[in-house]
Write an enzyme that holds these catalytic residues in place. Structure first.
Site, PDB file in Angstrom:
ATOM      1  N   ARG A 107      38.528  43.337  30.924  1.00 32.67           N
ATOM      2  CA  ARG A 107      38.757  42.578  32.157  1.00 32.67           C
ATOM      3  C   ARG A 107      37.542  41.784  32.381  1.00 32.67           C
ATOM      4  O   ARG A 107      36.350  42.304  31.846  1.00 32.67           O
ATOM      5  CB  ARG A 107      38.782  43.611  33.276  1.00 32.67           C
ATOM      6  CG  ARG A 107      40.277  44.323  33.343  1.00 32.67           C
ATOM      7  CD  ARG A 107      40.893  43.546  34.033  1.00 32.67           C
ATOM      8  NE  ARG A 107      41.185  43.351  35.414  1.00 32.67           N
ATOM      9  CZ  ARG A 107      40.553  42.289  36.219  1.00 32.67           C
ATOM     10  NH1 ARG A 107      40.663  41.274  35.778  1.00 32.67           N
ATOM     11  NH2 ARG A 107      40.383  42.442  37.407  1.00 32.67           N
ATOM     12  N   ARG A 118      42.640  26.640  26.557  1.00 37.30           N
ATOM     13  CA  ARG A 118      42.926  25.642  25.621  1.00 37.30           C
ATOM     14  C   ARG A 118      41.763  24.576  25.028  1.00 37.30           C
ATOM     15  O   ARG A 118      41.440  24.514  23.825  1.00 37.30           O
ATOM     16  CB  ARG A 118      44.174  24.888  26.023  1.00 37.30           C
ATOM     17  CG  ARG A 118      45.306  25.657  26.013  1.00 37.30           C
ATOM     18  CD  ARG A 118      46.594  24.836  26.348  1.00 37.30           C
ATOM     19  NE  ARG A 118      46.740  24.187  27.366  1.00 37.30           N
ATOM     20  CZ  ARG A 118      47.230  24.568  28.921  1.00 37.30           C
ATOM     21  NH1 ARG A 118      47.694  25.792  28.833  1.00 37.30           N
ATOM     22  NH2 ARG A 118      46.965  23.870  29.707  1.00 37.30           N
ATOM     23  N   CYS A 129      48.978  31.964  33.891  1.00 40.30           N
ATOM     24  CA  CYS A 129      48.094  31.871  35.299  1.00 40.30           C
ATOM     25  C   CYS A 129      49.027  32.519  36.392  1.00 40.30           C
ATOM     26  O   CYS A 129      50.246  32.180  36.488  1.00 40.30           O
ATOM     27  CB  CYS A 129      47.682  30.728  35.382  1.00 40.30           C
ATOM     28  SG  CYS A 129      46.564  29.803  34.305  1.00 40.30           S
ATOM     29  N   GLU A 164      46.416  35.167  42.822  1.00 38.62           N
ATOM     30  CA  GLU A 164      46.193  36.736  43.337  1.00 38.62           C
ATOM     31  C   GLU A 164      46.848  37.127  44.624  1.00 38.62           C
ATOM     32  O   GLU A 164      47.042  36.021  45.526  1.00 38.62           O
ATOM     33  CB  GLU A 164      44.660  36.743  43.602  1.00 38.62           C
ATOM     34  CG  GLU A 164      43.912  37.150  42.517  1.00 38.62           C
ATOM     35  CD  GLU A 164      43.919  38.660  41.934  1.00 38.62           C
ATOM     36  OE1 GLU A 164      44.167  39.518  42.868  1.00 38.62           O
ATOM     37  OE2 GLU A 164      43.665  38.564  40.681  1.00 38.62           O
ATOM     38  N   ARG A 198      40.014  35.616  37.690  1.00 38.10           N
ATOM     39  CA  ARG A 198      39.955  37.056  36.978  1.00 38.10           C
ATOM     40  C   ARG A 198      40.716  36.890  35.607  1.00 38.10           C
ATOM     41  O   ARG A 198      41.554  35.817  35.762  1.00 38.10           O
ATOM     42  CB  ARG A 198      40.826  38.195  37.955  1.00 38.10           C
ATOM     43  CG  ARG A 198      39.983  38.330  39.018  1.00 38.10           C
ATOM     44  CD  ARG A 198      40.890  39.235  40.252  1.00 38.10           C
ATOM     45  NE  ARG A 198      40.151  39.771  41.044  1.00 38.10           N
ATOM     46  CZ  ARG A 198      39.843  39.263  42.320  1.00 38.10           C
ATOM     47  NH1 ARG A 198      40.502  38.140  42.400  1.00 38.10           N
ATOM     48  NH2 ARG A 198      39.311  39.885  43.448  1.00 38.10           N
ATOM     49  N   TYR A 231      31.741  40.928  34.676  1.00 39.71           N
ATOM     50  CA  TYR A 231      32.108  40.273  36.139  1.00 39.71           C
ATOM     51  C   TYR A 231      30.558  39.540  36.178  1.00 39.71           C
ATOM     52  O   TYR A 231      29.401  40.111  36.327  1.00 39.71           O
ATOM     53  CB  TYR A 231      32.017  41.485  37.179  1.00 39.71           C
ATOM     54  CG  TYR A 231      33.281  42.048  37.015  1.00 39.71           C
ATOM     55  CD1 TYR A 231      34.309  41.920  37.519  1.00 39.71           C
ATOM     56  CD2 TYR A 231      33.395  43.276  36.010  1.00 39.71           C
ATOM     57  CE1 TYR A 231      35.607  42.352  37.567  1.00 39.71           C
ATOM     58  CE2 TYR A 231      34.680  44.045  35.910  1.00 39.71           C
ATOM     59  CZ  TYR A 231      35.652  43.506  36.766  1.00 39.71           C
ATOM     60  OH  TYR A 231      37.067  44.171  36.312  1.00 39.71           O
ATOM     61  N   ARG A 282      33.117  44.920  41.168  1.00 38.69           N
ATOM     62  CA  ARG A 282      32.984  46.271  40.410  1.00 38.69           C
ATOM     63  C   ARG A 282      31.467  46.671  40.431  1.00 38.69           C
ATOM     64  O   ARG A 282      30.779  46.473  39.164  1.00 38.69           O
ATOM     65  CB  ARG A 282      33.401  46.002  38.881  1.00 38.69           C
ATOM     66  CG  ARG A 282      35.014  45.770  38.782  1.00 38.69           C
ATOM     67  CD  ARG A 282      35.823  47.403  39.293  1.00 38.69           C
ATOM     68  NE  ARG A 282      35.315  48.365  38.674  1.00 38.69           N
ATOM     69  CZ  ARG A 282      36.091  48.914  37.696  1.00 38.69           C
ATOM     70  NH1 ARG A 282      36.946  48.245  37.205  1.00 38.69           N
ATOM     71  NH2 ARG A 282      35.731  49.974  37.243  1.00 38.69           N
TER      72      ARG A 282
END
Length: 121
Positions: free
Chosen positions: A9, A65, A76, A79, A91, A108, A116
């Site tokens: 992540r 790309r 894609c 959120e 993210r 992050y 986080r």
């Protein structure tokens, strides 16, 4: 070592809803994720990007790309628009083939470190 599918992540914030800013932030995030996890393009199975609803100028997949990751399946999405959520955030969830014993280093960057605080950067 036994290879298996793992998820890495990452998140990063941008300076705003600008195509170049989105591509630059995405590139930075992916480069750091690959470096910190000793991954190459050949290790990547797929990348799923999300952006906060305020980012609509560019798809993060464009940056992937441009980095030479065009053979990797890219997706894609937006959120969920949660009140008070961190704005201008990209993210990514990278599905990759990694040794089972290798520690995963989630990444992050910029203001996304707030998402986080439990993960050392």
């Amino acid at each position: 070592m036994t290879e298996r599918v793992r998820g890495v992540r990452g998140a990063i914030t941008t300076s705003g809803d600008d195509a170049m800013a989105i591509r630059e932030a995405t590139t930075e995030l992916l480069q750091v994720m690959l470096e910190r996890n000793a991954l190459s393009a050949d290790d990547l199975i797929s990348l799923m990007f999300t952006t906060t609803p305020d980012l609509t100028a560019e798809f993060p997949a464009v940056a992937a790309r441009e980095m030479g990751l065009g053979a990797v399946p890219l997706l894609c999405a937006a959120e969920i628009d949660v009140p008070g959520a961190l704005p201008s955030c990209i993210r990514v969830l990278a599905h990759c083939s990694m040794p089972a014993q290798r520690p995963i280093r989630h990444v992050y960057l910029r203001d996304a470190v707030k998402l986080r605080p439990d993960i050392p950067q």
